[in-house]
Scaffold this active site. Structure first.
Site, PDB file in Angstrom:
ATOM      1  N   ASP A  16    -189.237  20.905 -21.708  1.00  0.00           N
ATOM      2  CA  ASP A  16    -188.368  20.618 -20.556  1.00  0.00           C
ATOM      3  C   ASP A  16    -186.903  20.795 -20.959  1.00  0.00           C
ATOM      4  O   ASP A  16    -186.079  21.291 -20.193  1.00  0.00           O
ATOM      5  CB  ASP A  16    -188.612  19.188 -20.049  1.00  0.00           C
ATOM      6  N   HIS A  19    -184.777  24.092 -20.521  1.00  0.00           N
ATOM      7  CA  HIS A  19    -183.951  24.370 -19.337  1.00  0.00           C
ATOM      8  C   HIS A  19    -182.478  24.074 -19.630  1.00  0.00           C
ATOM      9  O   HIS A  19    -181.587  24.807 -19.208  1.00  0.00           O
ATOM     10  CB  HIS A  19    -184.396  23.504 -18.155  1.00  0.00           C
ATOM     11  N   SER A 169    -191.213  15.790 -10.589  1.00  0.00           N
ATOM     12  CA  SER A 169    -190.459  17.002 -10.949  1.00  0.00           C
ATOM     13  C   SER A 169    -189.037  17.010 -10.408  1.00  0.00           C
ATOM     14  O   SER A 169    -188.126  17.534 -11.048  1.00  0.00           O
ATOM     15  CB  SER A 169    -191.177  18.248 -10.429  1.00  0.00           C
TER      16      SER A 169
END
Length: 342
Positions: A16, A19, A169
């Site tokens: 994650d 990103h 999310s």
């Protein structure tokens, strides 16, 4: 000897968090972080492109280093931590899963939209065949009523998942909504339940604690909050809070503090903050990929992109429906023009 754990934390900074660094991780950085996490006794370390295996593309962002090299490097330095990967069916393939299993990845997290668990059946089945610990990952969990979430989690359980995650999310869930979802899953699903939070509304920590209160035993964290949007639940802080609560994670708190400060912080292009952009994503409850599209069309139509994003959230538009952004914006612009005429 492994310490006893009440909650099993998966560190997602190397997936994650990709990103937050525009998918620019190098082998050297991954080795440094993974080795330190292993020494801190973190049970699982997820390594992949931010959008999962095979995510490197013009659409999702090109990786600086092939993720297979990063996974192999992480495996090579971990003596106790298991390397996990994320796979979104439709982006990653069965072949990708076989490759990473061959490299030594021990956990596969198969992710689908919260209403589309049925597309995970083959991938969950293959991961089990490959001897991997297998997790069902229900993304955008705020977009489905509790009953639907339970139904989809039961599907993943039936395919062979060892655990099922509620995945926030968009960082849109409020604590009572997390409580309702975890409680329902604990009542109706027979496998372990997990929670993956995002901090767009500054609720990742609170939501993770609520999930644990309701019986979740798998929690995702990201060291130094490194993740998409405003980041995830900050691992080193989570470990400290759980220690204060008497919840055993088996993780060395001081080592986590040190690696956050001395290894990860210097790699960050900018500190993880709740910016106007990440806040509106959490408030509207939409995918981060919508942000730039909404901005572009808003500029052309003389609108505020936030109004478009909030309307998209109300209509429960999902990833892959980016074409709807233009339709919704044009419709809103027409209504505004009509109201001015009247």
């Amino acid at each position: 000897m492994a310490k006893k754990r009440d909650v099993w934390i998966t560190e997602v900074a190397l997936r994650d968090g990709s990103h937050a660094v525009a998918h620019q991780y190098t082998v050297e950085q991954v080795v440094k972080i993974a080795k330190a996490l292993d020494e801190a006794n973190v049970p699982y370390i997820e390594v992949a492109h931010g959008d999962g295996l095979a995510g490197s593309s013009l659409q999702y962002g090109l990786s600086r280093t092939n993720e297979l090299e990063l996974i192999e490097a992480a495996v090579s330095v971990c003596k106790q931590s298991k390397i996990a990967v994320l796979l979104l069916p439709g982006i990653g393939t069965m072949k990708d899963l076989q490759q990473v299993a061959g490299l030594g990845a021990k956990m596969a997290r198969i992710a689908t939209h919260v209403t589309e668990a049925d597309v995970s059946a083959q991938h969950i089945g293959l991961a089990k065949e490959l001897g991997m610990e297998t997790v069902g990952f229900l993304m955008m969990a705020h977009m489905a009523p509790v009953e639907k979430l339970v139904e989809q989690a039961k599907l993943m359980e039936s395919y062979g998942a060892d655990a099922v995650y509620v995945v926030d999310s968009a960082g849109a869930l409020l604590p009572h909504e997390v409580r309702d979802r975890i409680r329902a899953l604990k009542q109706h699903v027979g496998v372990e339940i997990g929670f993956h939070g995002h901090n767009n509304l500054s609720l990742a920590m609170a939501n993770s604690l609520v999930a644990i209160e309701e019986g979740a035993t798998r929690i995702d964290g990201s060291v130094r909050c490194l993740g998409a949007g405003a980041g995830n639940t900050q691992t080193e802080v989570l470990v400290a809070v759980l220690d204060r609560l008497g919840v055993k994670t088996g993780i060395d708190l001081y080592k986590m503090m040190d690696l956050a400060e001395e290894i990860v912080a210097p790699m960050l292009p900018a500190p993880q903050e709740i910016t106007r952009d990440s806040l509106v994503l959490g408030y509207a409850g939409v995918y981060s990929s919508f942000l730039l599209h909404a901005r572009r069309i808003a500029e052309k139509l003389g609108m505020d992109a936030r109004d478009i994003l909030v309307e998209l959230g109300k209509r429960k538009v999902v990833g892959g429906q980016e074409d709807m952004i233009v339709d919704v914006a044009v419709e809103m612009a027409k209504k505004r023009a009509e109201s001015l005429v009247q």
